[in-house]
Design a protein around this motif. Structure first.
Motif, PDB file in Angstrom:
ATOM      1  N   ILE A 145       0.865  -1.187   0.000  1.00  0.00           N
ATOM      2  CA  ILE A 145       0.000   0.000   0.000  1.00  0.00           C
ATOM      3  C   ILE A 145       0.899   1.233   0.000  1.00  0.00           C
ATOM      4  CG2 ILE A 145      -1.770   1.285   1.236  1.00  0.00           C
ATOM      5  CD1 ILE A 145      -2.828  -1.277   2.400  1.00  0.00           C
ATOM      6  N   VAL A 150      -8.034  -3.525   4.841  1.00  0.00           N
ATOM      7  CA  VAL A 150      -7.390  -2.487   4.039  1.00  0.00           C
ATOM      8  C   VAL A 150      -7.842  -1.073   4.428  1.00  0.00           C
ATOM      9  CG1 VAL A 150      -9.002  -2.589   2.081  1.00  0.00           C
ATOM     10  CG2 VAL A 150      -6.647  -1.910   1.692  1.00  0.00           C
ATOM     11  N   TYR A 187      -4.840  -4.598  -5.917  1.00  0.00           N
ATOM     12  CA  TYR A 187      -5.702  -4.999  -4.800  1.00  0.00           C
ATOM     13  C   TYR A 187      -6.752  -5.932  -5.399  1.00  0.00           C
ATOM     14  CZ  TYR A 187      -4.095  -0.737  -2.218  1.00  0.00           C
ATOM     15  OH  TYR A 187      -3.379   0.270  -1.596  1.00  0.00           O
ATOM     16  N   ASP A 224      -1.489   5.410  -3.485  1.00  0.00           N
ATOM     17  CA  ASP A 224      -2.815   4.762  -3.483  1.00  0.00           C
ATOM     18  C   ASP A 224      -3.795   5.627  -2.678  1.00  0.00           C
ATOM     19  OD1 ASP A 224      -1.251   2.775  -4.618  1.00  0.00           O
ATOM     20  OD2 ASP A 224      -1.556   1.292  -3.027  1.00  0.00           O
TER      21      ASP A 224
END
Ligand SMILES: NC(=O)C1=CN([C@@H]2O[C@H](COP(=O)(O)OP(=O)(O)OC[C@H]3O[C@@H](n4cnc5c(N)ncnc54)[C@H](OP(=O)(O)O)[C@@H]3O)[C@@H](O)[C@H]2O)C=CC1
Ligand SMILES: O=C/C=C/c1ccc(O)c(O)c1
Ligand SMILES: [Zn+2]
Ligand SMILES: [Zn+2]
Length: 349
Positions: free
Chosen positions: A38, A322, A127, A42
């Motif tokens: 991550i 997430v 993802y 993002d």
């Protein structure tokens, strides 16, 4: 502040309902995603901080996985290979930048997600359970580099490695500063030490001092708001890699450079930076920018990392964690990269 409600990021697990990737073409490699880092990009993207989001965004450009299928023209990979995909998945292949192997500076670059590909489709990132990528934008995972700790190198790693090499900040004995001890910054420290350099971390977070020195191997650590800390390293650095994700006055940082020193910007804050001409002109200093790295840079960096034991410090999270990870990243609460354990937690039956 980002909340779970306003994160418009999706994990592509309702794959059957919405086609997030194409079938394997003749030049394509299909990859079962095992891990995806991550990156703060993002977060900038899903919060639309760069004002360019194409929702729904499936983020993720630190993709590590295993090849499941290759097209008939693919020569470099076969099913079962461990591979990685970083920030770009297409370019024009014919401009000056492409021709000279700097395709990361192609004006028609197609980013791994949130970009419009040459066939008009929107790109979706890692993802996800599966990505299909043209062979030329896939890199090999070298033996000895673990996929989970290696995934962040595909963006964070090459983004700091490439400019360090390009600007002569990879030479033993030189002194480099690293602004921002986050995902990019902590691997910059590791690469700089592997190059044999002296490294000073310039941070806004005093609580990172001990781990920067003891765990990451930094030679010194200064807090950017502490005047005596900053004075102690004034005029000592050949270059600085600036990874800050938020905008600040650059003036105090330029003072740390030697005459003719270089400040390399890689951080992409939402708001403009403040730069005083006097801070640059007097010492003949250079302010430069750098974007990711080429595919050749990326493979070289992965091979260098495997050889020198460089890998990211990661916190593995499940796919259903997430949003919490994003909230923690927004607060700077991560040591030093979240990586989604896609392989174990994003399964379809
Ligand atoms: N140029 C390129 O090709 C790429 C650019 N990026 C960009 O680089 C930036 C960093 O990404 P990443 O490392 O993933 O992000 P992280 O959030 O992991 O790290 C950013 C670090 O910046 C520092 N920071 C935060 N706020 C400030 C502030 N106000 N002033 C100074 N420093 C601050 C913090 O370090 P500390 O606590 O030590 O101060 C923080 O850990 C992002 O903007 C991202 O979009 C990312 C990849 C590629
Ligand atoms: O995390 C990597 C992002 C790189 C990037 C560089 C330049 C640009 O305009 C972007 O949208 C992304
Ligand atoms: Zn990134
Ligand atoms: Zn091009």
């Amino acid at each position: 502040m980002v909340s779970t409600e306003n994160i418009s990021c999706v994990l592509a697990f309702f794959f059957d309902v919405f086609p997030f990737c194409r079938n394997t073409g003749d030049d394509d490699v299909s990859i079962k995603v095992l891990y995806c880092g991550i990156c703060h990009s993002d977060l900038h993207t899903i919060k639309n901080e760069w004002r360019n989001a194409i929702y729904p965004v499936v983020a993720g450009h630190e993709i590590a996985g295993v090849v499941t299928e290759v097209g008939k023209n693919v020569a470099r990979f076969k099913a079962g290979d461990n591979v990685g995909v970083g920030c770009m998945v297409n370019t024009c292949r014919s401009c000056e930048s492409c021709e000279e192997g700097s395709e990361n500076y192609c004006s028609r670059i197609v980013f791994t997600y949130n970009s419009v590909d040459r066939d008009g489709t929107v790109t979706y990132g890692g993802y996800s359970e599966l990505v299909v990528v043209s062979e030329r934008f896939v890199v090999r995972f070298p033996d000895g580099l673990p996929l989970d700790r290696g995934a962040p190198l595909l963006c964070a790693g090459v983004t700091v490695y490439a400019p360090m090499k390009q600007h002569g900040l990879s030479e033993p004995g030189k002194h480099v500063g690293v602004i921002g001890l986050g995902g990019l910054g902590h691997v910059a420290v590791k690469f700089a030490k592997a190059f044999g350099m002296k490294v000073t971390v310039i941070s806004t977070s005093p609580e990172k001092r001990q781990e920067a020195v003891e765990r990451l191997g930094a030679d010194a650590f200064v807090v950017s708001t502490n005047a005596s800390d900053m004075k102690s390293v004034m005029g000592t650095m050949h270059g600085i890699i600036n990874t800050a994700c938020a905008s600040t006055s650059m003036h105090p940082y330029f003072a740390l450079l030697k005459p003719k020193g270089k400040m390399i910007l890689v951080g992409l804050p939402e708001k403009p930076l403040q730069v005083s001409a006097f801070a640059l002109v007097g010492g003949g200093k250079t302010l430069a920018g750098s974007c990711m790295g080429s595919i050749t840079d990326t493979q070289e960096m992965m091979d260098f990392a495997a050889k020198h034991g460089v890998a990211a410090d990661v916190e593995l999270v499940r796919a259903d964690e997430v949003n919490t990870a994003m909230e923690r990243l927004a607060k700077g609460d991560v040591r030093y990269r979240f990586v989604i354990d896609i392989g174990n937690t994003l399964k379809t039956d």
